[in-house]
Enzyme design. Structure first.
Site, short mmCIF file in Angstrom:
data_model
loop_
_atom_site.label_atom_id
_atom_site.label_comp_id
_atom_site.label_asym_id
_atom_site.label_seq_id
_atom_site.Cartn_x
_atom_site.Cartn_y
_atom_site.Cartn_z
N SER A 168 0.83 -1.21 0.00
CA SER A 168 0.00 0.00 0.00
C SER A 168 0.86 1.26 0.00
O SER A 168 1.96 1.27 0.57
CB SER A 168 -0.87 -0.02 1.26
OG SER A 168 -1.40 1.26 1.52
N TYR A 196 -1.97 -1.34 10.88
CA TYR A 196 -2.26 -1.95 9.57
C TYR A 196 -1.17 -1.59 8.57
O TYR A 196 -0.58 -2.44 7.92
CB TYR A 196 -3.63 -1.48 9.05
CG TYR A 196 -3.72 -1.54 7.55
CD1 TYR A 196 -3.88 -2.76 6.91
CD2 TYR A 196 -3.59 -0.38 6.77
CE1 TYR A 196 -3.91 -2.82 5.52
CE2 TYR A 196 -3.62 -0.44 5.40
CZ TYR A 196 -3.78 -1.66 4.78
OH TYR A 196 -3.79 -1.73 3.42
N LYS A 240 2.15 -3.74 6.50
CA LYS A 240 2.51 -3.74 5.07
C LYS A 240 4.00 -3.46 4.91
O LYS A 240 4.71 -4.11 4.14
CB LYS A 240 1.69 -2.69 4.30
CG LYS A 240 0.22 -3.00 4.22
CD LYS A 240 -0.04 -4.25 3.38
CE LYS A 240 -1.48 -4.68 3.37
NZ LYS A 240 -1.70 -6.02 2.78
#
Ligand code: UFG
Length: 343
Positions: free
Chosen positions: A128, A153, A157
């Site tokens: 992302s 979150y 990544k």
């Protein structure tokens, strides 16, 4: 038909399901693993309806390494694994960081472990643009520094990319590609698959379509005092089918052995920034629906603006986004209408 077998984790999810369709249409054999924690089993039937070809499906939780091993035992000769399966709600990750680290990192570790053991030599990872935070310079290239993301979150990544990179260094012949998505939106033109948020959507476009469908009273625009032309935040909204096609391009790169390095990173965006108001106006224009919206407070953790320089993917993957924002917003609406039985 090239026949190569691709394992797709999270293959019944939003981006995963669109990617399975594109892979099958490009002649790949697809094996899906998904625990259905944020998707529905009938997505497999919908994929079959679109492509005329049924992907294999295992309902498996990737944190269960014994269950995943069974898949590797049964499915010989997997060429590459595209790893989508992960928790992805930014706000929830702030409240439950361990749940995010446990799930997202253990899943990846199990996948890599078994890939090593069963001689699966390639992985494509769903990353992302959150790994860039608020960059000083726009647009963002692959050389833009990666920073510690705001949310657990986002941090999963960033860490996952590093884990894959280190794994490729330790395992000669193993190839990893991380695809850094900007903001995926829209749905398949068949309106058979699309984004299916559970509960109140966090993301802009599902909130827009649900407001237009009458499920929500009003869209709140989070902040109109940013330092942008119209005061609202800017993002790079990329059509999900275009995005899915980039995964097929990444797999072909692995098939053709064209990688420059054992670990590579690509930004996947359109190269165009659009503000929240651009989305609202674009939606109204594309669909003829008036949206009820209001200006509201800024949302904690939002970056002011980010959009991609997408030229590296174009040069190296021979891929670029093709759909216009308007047709993408229209596709999101067609999907919502079909879901809610709206004429
Ligand atoms: N927004 C609103 N109202 C809403 C929802 C969103 O105004 O009801 C605004 C946000 O403030 C933001 C823009 O719309 O300016 C886009 O918000 P999204 O939640 O759709 O997307 P984000 O850019 O916040 O999040 C996306 C991905 C995350 C990823 C993040 C990285 O969904 O997975 O980019 O920046 F972590």
């Amino acid at each position: 038909m090239n026949g190569k077998k691709i394992l797709v984790t999270g293959g019944t999810g939003y981006i995963g399901s669109h990617t399975v369709v594109e892979l099958q249409q490009a002649g790949y054999e697809v094996v899906i693993v998904d625990n259905l924690s944020n998707s529905e089993a009938d997505v497999v039937d919908r994929i079959t309806e679109i492509t005329g070809n049924s992907p294999k499906f295992y309902k498996i939780d990737l944190t269960d390494s014994d269950a995943l091993r069974e898949v590797f035992v049964k499915e010989k000769d997997i060429f590459s694994a595209i790893h989508f399966a992960a928790f992805k709600a930014v706000g929830e990750s702030v409240e439950k960081p361990l749940m995010y680290y446990r799930n997202n990192l253990n899943s990846l570790i199990n996948l890599l472990d078994l890939s090593g053991e069963f001689k699966v030599k390639n992985v494509v990872f769903s990353s992302s643009c959150t790994v860039y935070g608020q960059p000083e310079k726009l647009p963002v290239t692959e050389q833009t520094p990666v920073i510690r993301p705001e949310s657990p979150y986002g941090n999963t990544k960033r860490i996952s990319e590093e884990v894959i990179q280190e794994f490729t260094i330790a395992h000669s012949g193993f190839n990893g590609i991380a695809l850094r998505y900007f903001n995926p939106i829209g749905a398949h033109p068949s309106a058979l698959i699309g984004e299916l948020p559970r509960g109140v959507p966090n993301n802009l476009v599902p909130f827009v379509t649900q407001t237009a469908a009458g499920l929500r009273d009003q869209l709140k625009i989070f902040g109109d005092d940013y330092n942008t032309p119209d005061g609202t935040c800017i993002r790079d909204y990329i059509n999900v089918v275009d995005l899915a096609k980039a995964h097929v391009a990444a797999i072909s790169r692995q098939v053709n052995g064209k990688m420059r390095n054992s670990f590579e990173v690509f930004n996947l965006g359109t190269g165009q920034g659009a503000s929240v108001l651009d989305i609202v106006k674009g939606f109204e224009k594309a669909t003829g629906k008036k949206l009820n919206y209001t200006m509201a407070e800024r949302r904690l953790g939002d970056v002011e603006q980010i959009y991609a320089n997408a030229s590296y993917a174009e040069k190296e993957l021979n891929w670029k986004a093709e759909k216009t924002l308007e047709e993408t917003l229209k596709s999101a609406w067609e999907w919502e209408k079909k879901l809610r039985n709206i004429e």
